[in-house]
Design a protein around this motif. Structure first.
Motif, PDB file in Angstrom:
ATOM      1  N   PHE A   8       0.837  -1.192   0.000  1.00  9.90           N
ATOM      2  CA  PHE A   8       0.000   0.000   0.000  1.00  9.90           C
ATOM      3  C   PHE A   8       0.870   1.239   0.000  1.00  9.90           C
ATOM      4  O   PHE A   8       1.836   1.312   0.768  1.00  9.90           O
ATOM      5  N   ASP A   9       0.486   2.215  -0.827  1.00  8.78           N
ATOM      6  CA  ASP A   9       1.202   3.486  -0.782  1.00  8.78           C
ATOM      7  C   ASP A   9       0.706   4.275   0.444  1.00  8.78           C
ATOM      8  O   ASP A   9      -0.172   3.806   1.186  1.00  8.78           O
ATOM      9  N   GLU A  10       1.282   5.436   0.663  1.00  8.14           N
ATOM     10  CA  GLU A  10       0.981   6.205   1.870  1.00  8.14           C
ATOM     11  C   GLU A  10      -0.505   6.579   1.963  1.00  8.14           C
ATOM     12  O   GLU A  10      -1.118   6.474   3.025  1.00  8.14           O
ATOM     13  N   SER A  11      -1.095   6.986   0.848  1.00  7.50           N
ATOM     14  CA  SER A  11      -2.508   7.389   0.880  1.00  7.50           C
ATOM     15  C   SER A  11      -3.416   6.199   1.187  1.00  7.50           C
ATOM     16  O   SER A  11      -4.411   6.340   1.905  1.00  7.50           O
ATOM     17  N   GLU A  12      -3.085   5.022   0.658  1.00 10.83           N
ATOM     18  CA  GLU A  12      -3.870   3.825   0.955  1.00 10.83           C
ATOM     19  C   GLU A  12      -3.739   3.429   2.417  1.00 10.83           C
ATOM     20  O   GLU A  12      -4.711   3.002   3.038  1.00 10.83           O
ATOM     21  N   GLN A  13      -2.558   3.597   2.979  1.00  9.68           N
ATOM     22  CA  GLN A  13      -2.359   3.289   4.395  1.00  9.68           C
ATOM     23  C   GLN A  13      -3.180   4.213   5.277  1.00  9.68           C
ATOM     24  O   GLN A  13      -3.798   3.769   6.255  1.00  9.68           O
ATOM     25  N   LEU A  14      -3.207   5.489   4.935  1.00 10.02           N
ATOM     26  CA  LEU A  14      -4.000   6.449   5.707  1.00 10.02           C
ATOM     27  C   LEU A  14      -5.494   6.127   5.613  1.00 10.02           C
ATOM     28  O   LEU A  14      -6.213   6.187   6.619  1.00 10.02           O
ATOM     29  N   LEU A  15      -5.948   5.773   4.423  1.00 12.93           N
ATOM     30  CA  LEU A  15      -7.344   5.405   4.234  1.00 12.93           C
ATOM     31  C   LEU A  15      -7.676   4.154   5.034  1.00 12.93           C
ATOM     32  O   LEU A  15      -8.719   4.076   5.690  1.00 12.93           O
ATOM     33  N   LEU A  16      -6.803   3.188   5.026  1.00  6.39           N
ATOM     34  CA  LEU A  16      -7.008   1.955   5.773  1.00  6.39           C
ATOM     35  C   LEU A  16      -7.092   2.224   7.277  1.00  6.39           C
ATOM     36  O   LEU A  16      -7.956   1.689   7.975  1.00  6.39           O
ATOM     37  N   TYR A  21     -10.312   2.962  12.358  1.00 11.33           N
ATOM     38  CA  TYR A  21     -10.736   3.765  13.504  1.00 11.33           C
ATOM     39  C   TYR A  21     -12.218   4.116  13.439  1.00 11.33           C
ATOM     40  O   TYR A  21     -12.884   4.199  14.471  1.00 11.33           O
ATOM     41  N   ASP A  22     -12.755   4.305  12.245  1.00  9.87           N
ATOM     42  CA  ASP A  22     -14.177   4.638  12.088  1.00  9.87           C
ATOM     43  C   ASP A  22     -15.077   3.408  12.172  1.00  9.87           C
ATOM     44  O   ASP A  22     -16.290   3.539  12.334  1.00  9.87           O
ATOM     45  N   GLU A  23     -14.483   2.222  12.030  1.00 12.81           N
ATOM     46  CA  GLU A  23     -15.235   0.962  12.026  1.00 12.81           C
ATOM     47  C   GLU A  23     -16.389   1.038  11.025  1.00 12.81           C
ATOM     48  O   GLU A  23     -17.542   0.720  11.332  1.00 12.81           O
TER      49      GLU A  23
END
Length: 56
Positions: A8-16, A21-23
């Protein structure tokens, strides 16, 4: 079935992390369908010829 590594690139990691956290199950499914499945299909198709050649 062989193991598959997905990068995963950085943006995908942040989205994940946000999904975690939002469940949010809908966003999680969307992430899987849009980000993970295409990568797994690509990796498997690239390795299928190599793996079948080694089994013989």
């Amino acid at each position: 079935m062989p193991k598959v590594f997905v990068v995963f690139d950085e943006s995908e990691q942040l989205l994940l992390k946000s999904i975690y956290y939002d469940e949010d199950p809908e966003e999680a499914l969307k992430f899987v369908l849009e980000h993970i499945i295409p990568k797994v299909k690509k990796d498997l198709s690239c390795l299928s010829g190599v793996m079948s050649g080694q089994k013989g």
